[in-house]
Design an enzyme around this catalytic site. Structure first.
Site, PDB file in Angstrom:
ATOM      1  CB  THR A  66      -1.036  -0.039   1.354  1.00  0.00           C
ATOM      2  OG1 THR A  66      -0.135  -0.018   2.579  1.00  0.00           O
ATOM      3  CG2 THR A  66      -1.696  -1.211   1.181  1.00  0.00           C
ATOM      4  CG  ASP A  67       2.124   2.674  -3.256  1.00  0.00           C
ATOM      5  OD1 ASP A  67       3.137   1.970  -3.193  1.00  0.00           O
ATOM      6  OD2 ASP A  67       1.755   2.376  -4.557  1.00  0.00           O
ATOM      7  CE  LYS A  68       2.651  11.596   1.337  1.00  0.00           C
ATOM      8  NZ  LYS A  68       3.811  12.513   0.879  1.00  0.00           N
TER       9      LYS A  68
END
Length: 346
Positions: A66-68
């Protein structure tokens, strides 16, 4: 007395921090979710301290990244660790409140949380004003209410994504001939709208075998563009063809990894008497409570304060949904400048 070699286990954790999941050992400038997790594992005595910088020695593997700006309600990692008394509670003692370990189960020796996962479910919470006509006054976005007919059309369009399609236009640096661009979607729909902080929101749910970078955000962005009247419905089928189609990317705020699925693993090992099924029934109440306490309030509050969806909607007129040729560099630069101003959570 020498301790036993750490055993392979998996456990899940929940977070709302707007940080990357994946670690970058040696980089102290950015603290990721996994940095926090590894620190807690060391402090609780679950893994050797000298393995903190080389988690490969512990066979550490995340199920999904999961990215920023993207939250997770059902992330899973697999690794070898020492079993200690009250292990879950002791790990959580060393984690911030917005990161929680919820459970732990024994798995097979060769288990890999990423490779053994055969489906992932995401949700995307957005203000329903995203589905308003393009000439709607966004200064009154909190007054907008989604009509049942519009919701029906939204779900009809989302249903078109189901099945196997070539999603090369829904990520970056993928050619139409790249086999990895073909992805299988089993479910996608938008739920009934609900009120929160005097504004109306709705939750989109999508399940697929796997997703490429930005794929879900672009799937949603293209349907929003159609509903608002910027693009025709046939753009969806065109986007799966060989030509290059300009597909807008919805903001990252609102995207949540809901859960990961291990159906094939469960069918093979879940009833062998040695291993448990990797399912979530016992954790459902805790998951729901965590989302209501941390994830949903964070999404709604941030959207109400920053208006990332409304800002992003202002960039839609810049996209050329009818063009089949490559955009000029000038148009690309202009579009990127507008997206950067209206979508800082990417």
């Amino acid at each position: 007395m020498k301790r036993n070699t750490p055993k392979r286990r998996w456990f899940s954790y929940w977070h709302t921090l707007e940080k990357d999941t994946m670690r970058n050992p040696g980089n102290s400038q950015f603290i990721t979710i996994e940095d926090e997790l590894v620190t807690a594992l060391i402090k609780s005595g679950c893994i050797p301290e000298n393995h903190g910088e080389e988690m490969k020695k512990m066979s550490f593997q995340r199920c999904a990244r999961t990215d920023k700006g993207v939250s997770a309600a059902g992330q899973v990692v697999s690794l070898k660790l020492w079993l200690i008394e009250d292990i879950v509670e002791k790990i959580n003692e060393h984690l911030p409140q917005q990161i929680r370990v919820l459970g732990l189960k024994r798995v097979t020796q060769g288990f890999n949380s990423k490779n053994n996962c055969d489906a992932r479910t995401y949700s995307y919470t957005l203000p329903t004003v995203a589905f308003a006509p393009k000439d709607y006054n966004v200064q009154k976005s909190s007054d907008f209410r989604l009509e049942p007919e519009t919701l029906h059309r939204v779900n009809r369009l989302f249903a078109l994504y189901k099945g196997t399609h070539n999603f090369h236009n829904f990520t970056s640096q993928k050619s139409p001939q790249d086999p990895s661009a073909r992805r299988y979607i089993t479910e996608m729909s938008c739920g009934e709208p609900f009120l929160c902080s005097d504004a109306e929101f709705a939750e989109i749910t999508v399940r697929g075998q796997s997703f490429m970078l930005h794929q879900i955000r672009k799937m949603i962005g293209l349907v929003v563009a159609v509903i608002k009247g910027y693009a025709r419905e046939n753009v969806l089928e065109r986007s799966w063809g060989q030509e290059k189609v300009d597909v807008p990317k919805a903001p990252g705020l609102g995207l949540v990894l809901e859960r990961v699925h291990f159906d094939r693993y469960n069918k093979r090992f879940g009833g062998d008497g040695l291993h448990e099924c990797l399912e979530w029934q016992q954790e459902e109440e805790a998951i729901k409570a965590f989302k209501e306490a941390h994830i949903y309030p964070s999404i709604v509050e941030t959207e109400c304060q920053e208006g990332s969806m409304v800002s992003w909607m202002a960039t839609l007129p810049i996209h050329d949904f009818e063009a089949t040729a490559a955009e000029t560099q000038e148009n690309k630069d202009q579009k990127q400048e507008h997206e950067d101003r209206g979508n800082e959570s990417d």
